[in-house]
Design a protein around this motif. Structure first.
Motif, PDB file in Angstrom:
ATOM      1  N   PRO A  80      -8.970   5.778   5.432  1.00 31.23           N
ATOM      2  CA  PRO A  80      -7.634   5.806   4.815  1.00 31.23           C
ATOM      3  C   PRO A  80      -7.204   4.467   4.337  1.00 31.23           C
ATOM      4  O   PRO A  80      -7.875   3.366   4.842  1.00 31.23           O
ATOM      5  N   LEU A  81      -6.566   4.247   3.281  1.00 28.94           N
ATOM      6  CA  LEU A  81      -5.960   3.062   2.880  1.00 28.94           C
ATOM      7  C   LEU A  81      -4.977   2.776   4.102  1.00 28.94           C
ATOM      8  O   LEU A  81      -4.698   1.359   4.308  1.00 28.94           O
ATOM      9  N   LEU A  82      -3.997   3.561   4.434  1.00 28.56           N
ATOM     10  CA  LEU A  82      -3.014   3.343   5.572  1.00 28.56           C
ATOM     11  C   LEU A  82      -2.990   4.519   6.748  1.00 28.56           C
ATOM     12  O   LEU A  82      -3.431   5.739   6.424  1.00 28.56           O
ATOM     13  N   THR A 136      -0.651   2.689  -2.900  1.00 24.23           N
ATOM     14  CA  THR A 136      -1.313   1.910  -4.039  1.00 24.23           C
ATOM     15  C   THR A 136      -2.788   1.353  -3.316  1.00 24.23           C
ATOM     16  O   THR A 136      -2.691   0.916  -2.313  1.00 24.23           O
ATOM     17  N   SER A 137      -3.693   1.442  -4.239  1.00 22.57           N
ATOM     18  CA  SER A 137      -4.952   1.097  -3.501  1.00 22.57           C
ATOM     19  C   SER A 137      -4.911  -0.549  -3.834  1.00 22.57           C
ATOM     20  O   SER A 137      -4.933  -1.038  -4.868  1.00 22.57           O
ATOM     21  N   PRO A 138      -5.272  -1.164  -2.645  1.00 20.68           N
ATOM     22  CA  PRO A 138      -5.388  -2.696  -2.792  1.00 20.68           C
ATOM     23  C   PRO A 138      -6.625  -3.095  -3.624  1.00 20.68           C
ATOM     24  O   PRO A 138      -6.593  -4.085  -4.227  1.00 20.68           O
ATOM     25  N   LYS A 139      -7.551  -2.211  -3.769  1.00 22.90           N
ATOM     26  CA  LYS A 139      -9.040  -2.431  -4.416  1.00 22.90           C
ATOM     27  C   LYS A 139      -8.612  -2.450  -5.844  1.00 22.90           C
ATOM     28  O   LYS A 139      -9.106  -3.400  -6.714  1.00 22.90           O
ATOM     29  N   THR A 140      -8.017  -1.240  -6.208  1.00 23.18           N
ATOM     30  CA  THR A 140      -8.034  -0.950  -7.698  1.00 23.18           C
ATOM     31  C   THR A 140      -6.866  -1.338  -8.300  1.00 23.18           C
ATOM     32  O   THR A 140      -6.413  -1.336  -9.528  1.00 23.18           O
ATOM     33  N   ILE A 163       0.850  -1.162  -0.088  1.00 17.58           N
ATOM     34  CA  ILE A 163      -0.010   0.021  -0.067  1.00 17.58           C
ATOM     35  C   ILE A 163       0.758   1.352  -0.105  1.00 17.58           C
ATOM     36  O   ILE A 163       0.754   2.121  -0.874  1.00 17.58           O
ATOM     37  N   LEU A 164       2.120   1.206   0.888  1.00 18.49           N
ATOM     38  CA  LEU A 164       2.862   2.364   0.844  1.00 18.49           C
ATOM     39  C   LEU A 164       4.276   1.887   0.542  1.00 18.49           C
ATOM     40  O   LEU A 164       4.642   0.973   1.175  1.00 18.49           O
ATOM     41  N   ASN A 165       4.847   2.591  -0.406  1.00 17.62           N
ATOM     42  CA  ASN A 165       6.376   2.214  -0.912  1.00 17.62           C
ATOM     43  C   ASN A 165       7.012   3.348  -0.855  1.00 17.62           C
ATOM     44  O   ASN A 165       6.783   4.257  -1.854  1.00 17.62           O
ATOM     45  N   VAL A 166       7.891   3.281  -0.080  1.00 13.31           N
ATOM     46  CA  VAL A 166       8.816   4.714  -0.040  1.00 13.31           C
ATOM     47  C   VAL A 166      10.351   4.223  -0.381  1.00 13.31           C
ATOM     48  O   VAL A 166      10.859   3.079   0.258  1.00 13.31           O
ATOM     49  N   THR A 167      10.740   4.849  -1.240  1.00 15.55           N
ATOM     50  CA  THR A 167      12.188   4.435  -1.641  1.00 15.55           C
ATOM     51  C   THR A 167      13.164   5.745  -1.807  1.00 15.55           C
ATOM     52  O   THR A 167      12.812   6.732  -2.309  1.00 15.55           O
TER      53      THR A 167
END
Ligand code: ATP
Length: 261
Positions: A179-181, A66-70, A6-10
């Protein structure tokens, strides 16, 4: 096999003048997880939250939600805090930030702001909304208050809640944004042992509803009992990540906390 996080931080980096508060940090949170971000004072944990929620513009790096649904991914970098909330990232603060002279219920309704038309919310607060509009927002907000166990205080001013209740209300307001997160910044700070126990139960219940959670916390007992995974920071860098059992045994973590060689 897990889906996209859902959250991707780089590579998240944040400089304040000569201070590098975040140094190329990578972190991800998957659906349904409770993840903790820990580290000694000044490690950069709150700066991390401030960078991903649009309070600070990071010097470098990328933040993807990122939305897990879509399955749709969007960059949060450069968005304002309200836009970040609309995209699906909600947070609480280390120092409680409620609307003290509004009621407990109204504080939650404010959280609905980004999921309802703002003018309807304003109309409700001025007693000018239609019955249906009012009913729908009131019912949703009241259900969230029940979830956090504050429904009996719904008509009290937020400032009159006991300290632990104010912390729970912050969580309720964040949940109201769907919220998603959910990011929790030291949710147990200042709580007595009983309030902390109740908070742990609440976080478990919210998680059981499918809510992904990323929390900063100094209470190690809480962190170890709640978290699926833990990220450890020191001096702006990630020094370890893993399950609670792995983190407990990690020499770099022990050194950071105890200052031993
Ligand atoms: P704590 O556990 O004590 O809350 P933390 O891990 O959340 O600490 P931060 O508050 O993110 O740490 O601070 C990380 C570093 O960045 C510290 O050296 C701090 O002084 C610095 N810092 C944070 N915000 C700012 C700012 N707005 N301007 C300058 N320096 C800052």
């Amino acid at each position: 096999m897990m889906n996209s996080p859902i959250l991707n931080v780089t590579g998240l980096t944040m400089d304040f003048g000569g201070i590098r508060a975040l140094n190329a940090l990578d972190l991800d949170v998957y659906g349904g997880e409770i993840v903790a971000l820990i580290g000694p004072n000044g490690a950069g944990k709150t700066t991390f939250f401030n960078c991903v929620t649009g309070i600070y513009m990071p010097t470098a790096g990328e933040v993807l939600l990122t939305s897990p649904k879509t399955g749709k991914s969007e960059s949060l970098k450069g968005l304002k805090p309200n836009q970040v909330t609309e995209k699906g990232l909600a947070r609480t603060f280390q120092n409680i930030r409620l609307f003290p002279k509004m009621t407990v219920l109204e504080n939650v309704m404010i959280g609905r702001h980004c999921r309802t038309k703002a003018f309807i919310l304003g109309a409700i607060l001025r007693n000018r909304a239609t019955r249906e509009e009012e009913q729908s927002i009131l019912e949703t907000s009241y259900a969230i208050l029940q979830k956090v166990g504050l429904e009996q205080y719904s008509n009290e001013f937020a400032e009159n809640l006991p300290y632990g209740g104010q912390r729970r209300l912050e969580i309720a307001r964040a949940l109201a944004t769907e919220p998603l997160l959910l990011l929790l910044d030291e949710p147990a700070a200042g709580m007595n042992p009983q309030e902390t126990l109740e908070l742990v139960e609440l976080i478990k219940e919210i998680s059981a509803d499918g809510q992904a959670i990323l929390l900063i916390e100094h209470d190690m007992k809480l962190v170890m009992s709640l978290s699926d995974r833990i990220f450890v920071m020191d001096y702006g860098k990630k020094i370890a990540q893993g399950t609670p059992a792995e983190i407990r045994e990690n020499p770099a973590v022990i050194k950071a906390y105890l200052g031993e060689d």
